[in-house]
Scaffold this motif. Structure first.
Motif, mmCIF file in Angstrom:
data_model
loop_
_atom_site.group_PDB
_atom_site.id
_atom_site.type_symbol
_atom_site.label_atom_id
_atom_site.label_comp_id
_atom_site.label_asym_id
_atom_site.label_seq_id
_atom_site.Cartn_x
_atom_site.Cartn_y
_atom_site.Cartn_z
ATOM 1 N N CYS A 190 9.074 -1.150 32.348
ATOM 2 C CA CYS A 190 9.206 -0.613 30.994
ATOM 3 C C CYS A 190 8.872 0.878 31.060
ATOM 4 C CB CYS A 190 8.280 -1.345 30.016
ATOM 5 S SG CYS A 190 8.406 -0.763 28.317
ATOM 6 N N LEU B 151 2.131 -4.902 24.978
ATOM 7 C CA LEU B 151 2.452 -3.674 25.694
ATOM 8 C C LEU B 151 2.105 -2.468 24.841
ATOM 9 C CD1 LEU B 151 6.044 -4.577 27.025
ATOM 10 C CD2 LEU B 151 3.832 -5.144 28.049
ATOM 11 N N GLU C 6 5.711 3.367 30.411
ATOM 12 C CA GLU C 6 5.132 3.665 31.734
ATOM 13 C C GLU C 6 4.439 2.434 32.314
ATOM 14 O OE1 GLU C 6 2.596 7.037 31.164
ATOM 15 O OE2 GLU C 6 4.220 8.320 30.445
ATOM 16 N N ILE C 7 5.150 1.295 32.291
ATOM 17 C CA ILE C 7 4.601 0.039 32.816
ATOM 18 C C ILE C 7 5.536 -0.493 33.894
ATOM 19 C CG2 ILE C 7 4.108 -2.382 32.270
ATOM 20 C CD1 ILE C 7 3.313 -1.442 29.461
ATOM 21 N N HIS C 8 4.961 -0.814 35.070
ATOM 22 C CA HIS C 8 5.667 -1.493 36.163
ATOM 23 C C HIS C 8 4.683 -2.516 36.726
ATOM 24 C CE1 HIS C 8 8.876 1.550 36.085
ATOM 25 N NE2 HIS C 8 7.894 2.414 35.869
ATOM 26 N N LYS C 9 5.010 -3.797 36.599
ATOM 27 C CA LYS C 9 4.016 -4.817 36.891
ATOM 28 C C LYS C 9 4.663 -6.055 37.497
ATOM 29 C CE LYS C 9 0.009 -7.062 36.348
ATOM 30 N NZ LYS C 9 -1.194 -6.729 37.128
ATOM 31 N N GLY D 86 1.151 2.584 28.949
ATOM 32 C CA GLY D 86 0.464 2.464 30.235
ATOM 33 C C GLY D 86 -0.354 1.204 30.395
ATOM 34 N N ILE D 87 -0.338 0.282 29.412
ATOM 35 C CA ILE D 87 -1.207 -0.910 29.467
ATOM 36 C C ILE D 87 -0.377 -2.160 29.195
ATOM 37 C CG2 ILE D 87 -3.191 -2.097 28.445
ATOM 38 C CD1 ILE D 87 -4.289 0.657 27.681
ATOM 39 N N ILE D 88 -0.567 -3.196 30.029
ATOM 40 C CA ILE D 88 -0.002 -4.515 29.778
ATOM 41 C C ILE D 88 -1.158 -5.507 29.732
ATOM 42 C CG2 ILE D 88 0.550 -4.692 32.254
ATOM 43 C CD1 ILE D 88 2.773 -6.696 31.465
#
Length: 527
Positions: A492, A513, A496-499, A516-518
């Motif tokens: 995403c 979401l 700025e999310i890669h998980k 920067g945080i999930i």
């Protein structure tokens, strides 16, 4: 669109549509066991909700088309939005108008190219309009769409002397269709699919997609039965002379005939009848993939009868799996009526056949036949409270349900059992939530949006992506529809999310979401 800041999130409109949907969930309304005025109200409410969502969807589609350049001279743009977080390949249909009416004795033939200018398999079919000049166009092209993004295609036209005449090989009363991987035989005497072969392997017995008629009664609840085993007839091909009157044409045509053929697909049409009822079945045979699309237009005028769609499976002791909310169930071959959601999967040894539907839910498995329930016509609210009394009055006309015209869409797929079981949920999701296509001319202004969410890895589904009802951020709900463990990487970029995320079989996971945080949360959005 809201994640990209190009439209406000439509909280109020979505809530209003949700209210319509939840109201219609009342058990006698949803099941169709109400009186006719309640049925009318339910349909009116659902249409109201759909109109709200249609307007929201259009607004979002245009918002996510910002930044597209203006059309070049001689081209008509086609913009397509794929709502899924994974690539989607298929045959896509878009209608458009030429710049002006062509009154010359010629035909304008389309050619679609991708954004890099590469030509795609394209054909032109009969448009929805019946204005008999070369003006409105129905364009079909084969392409692969990137995940959750708007893709630009370009359509140009050249004049040819006349529209190509569709043709298909005939051998022993069968139409024969061949592509690189798919072989199919359609019976010209019955209108049924008699062979469906992929890579040299057959998956169905003759007589597939036959419409069979079962005995039913006036009770909409089906209070005293668990199955409908008594077959009393089937739809057979209509004589050519009757087809002319039924179709509003001046000369007879064959009962089973080819209506479209080109670089993308062949379409075979069968015209059928049973007593006072009629059916038109269209087989859409793609030249670029092995899945078979089947469309049925049913004009149903019988009462206390049921129509089932028959699919005879090759192989002994077939196992049937079907979709339920966030999972699957398994059925033995006992003929019992069951309820499925988007698909049924039949396994026989190491082979499997999947049938995806666009909204029917009843079905049964009788020995080696999958029988999908299309329609039944009991009376309104007739209840066997006192069995010694008749279900309906015997001294007057009584209205019965679901009379008139209905349309159904199916997608047939087959292959190795493990592969089909893994692929079927995503295929069903794509079939029911088709990409949005529209031909329009962008103004060349605005900023291109960023792909909000996409998934790498196993075929996990997104069942929800929405603004949080409780607190900040967005809610993302993922579901592993497979009977095996799965792993995906969620991307995403907007937030700025890669998980990487790991699932056990049939597991649901919900996340909140924010930038920067999930954060994992419950189905009710509690952290």
């Amino acid at each position: 669109a809201a994640l990209n800041g190009c439209m406000d999130y439509p909280d109020g409109e979505l809530r209003e549509a949700l209210t319509d949907l939840l109201t219609v969930q009342f058990h006698d309304m949803l099941s169709g066991t109400s009186i006719q005025s309640a049925e009318d109200m339910a349909i009116r409410m659902l249409n109201h909700g759909q109109e709200i969502l249609s307007r929201v969807r259009a607004r979002a589609f245009f918002a996510m088309s910002h930044g597209q350049e203006k059309a070049l001279e001689g081209e008509i743009p086609i913009l397509v939005f794929n709502p899924h977080p994974y690539p989607v390949e298929g045959d896509f249909v878009c209608e458009m108008s030429l710049w002006d009416q062509n009154w010359a004795p010629q035909f304008s033939m389309p050619q679609v190219t991708d954004s890099a200018g590469q030509p795609l398999a394209t054909q032109c079919e009969k448009e929805a309009s019946n204005i008999n000049i070369d003006w409105r166009k129905r364009v079909i092209f084969h392409a692969t769409l990137p995940p959750m993004a708007t893709t630009r295609f370009r359509c140009r036209y050249e004049r040819i002397p006349q529209k190509p005449v569709p043709e298909l090989t005939v051998i022993n009363d069968h139409y024969i269709f061949k592509s690189n991987r798919l072989f199919a035989r359609i019976n010209r005497r019955t209108g049924c699919l008699d062979e469906y072969r992929i890579d040299g392997i057959s998956y169905l017995k003759p007589g597939a997609f036959r419409l069979i008629v079962m005995q039913d009664d006036a009770d909409p609840w089906g209070m005293l039965v668990t199955s409908f085993p008594q077959k009393i007839g089937y739809f057979s091909i209509m004589p050519p002379k009757d087809i002319a009157a039924f179709s509003g044409i001046t000369a007879p045509i064959e009962s089973v005939h080819v209506i479209e053929d080109g670089a993308v697909r062949t379409v075979v049409e069968a015209v059928l009848r049973y007593r006072h009822s009629r059916a038109v079945v269209q087989y859409r045979l793609s030249k670029n993939c092995v899945d078979l699309s089947v469309s049925i237009r049913l004009q149903w005028m019988e009462v206390q009868r049921m129509v089932k769609l028959q699919l005879p499976i090759l192989g002994r002791n077939p196992q049937c799996f079907w979709q339920v909310p966030f999972g699957e169930e398994y059925l033995s071959s006992d003929g019992r009526e069951n309820v499925a959601q988007n698909y049924q999967l039949i396994k026989a040894g190491n082979r499997a056949v999947g049938l995806i539907n666009d909204g029917v839910y009843g079905f049964s498995l009788d020995r080696e036949r999958l029988c999908v329930t299309l329609i039944r016509s009991p009376a309104y609210c007739a209840h066997p409270t006192l069995p010694q009394r008749p279900l309906i009055p015997q001294d007057r006309f009584t209205p019965h349900m679901d009379q008139g015209e209905r349309q159904y869409e199916f997608l047939l797929t087959a292959g190795r059992a493990e592969q089909i079981h893994q692929e079927l949920p995503r295929k069903a999701e794509t079939f029911l939530q088709m990409p949005t296509l529209m031909s329009f001319y962008p103004d060349g202004e605005g900023k291109r949006f960023t792909t909000p969410v996409w998934l790498d890895g196993d075929p996990v589904l997104i069942s929800a992506l929405k603004k949080a009802d409780n607190g900040d951020g967005y809610i993302l709900r993922l579901f592993n529809p497979s009977p095996a463990d799965a792993r995906v990487v969620l991307h995403c970029e907007v937030l700025e999310i890669h998980k990487g995320i790991v699932f056990s079989m049939y597991e649901i996971k919900t996340f909140r979401l924010t930038k920067g945080i999930i954060q994992p949360c419950s189905l009710t959005e509690d952290d």
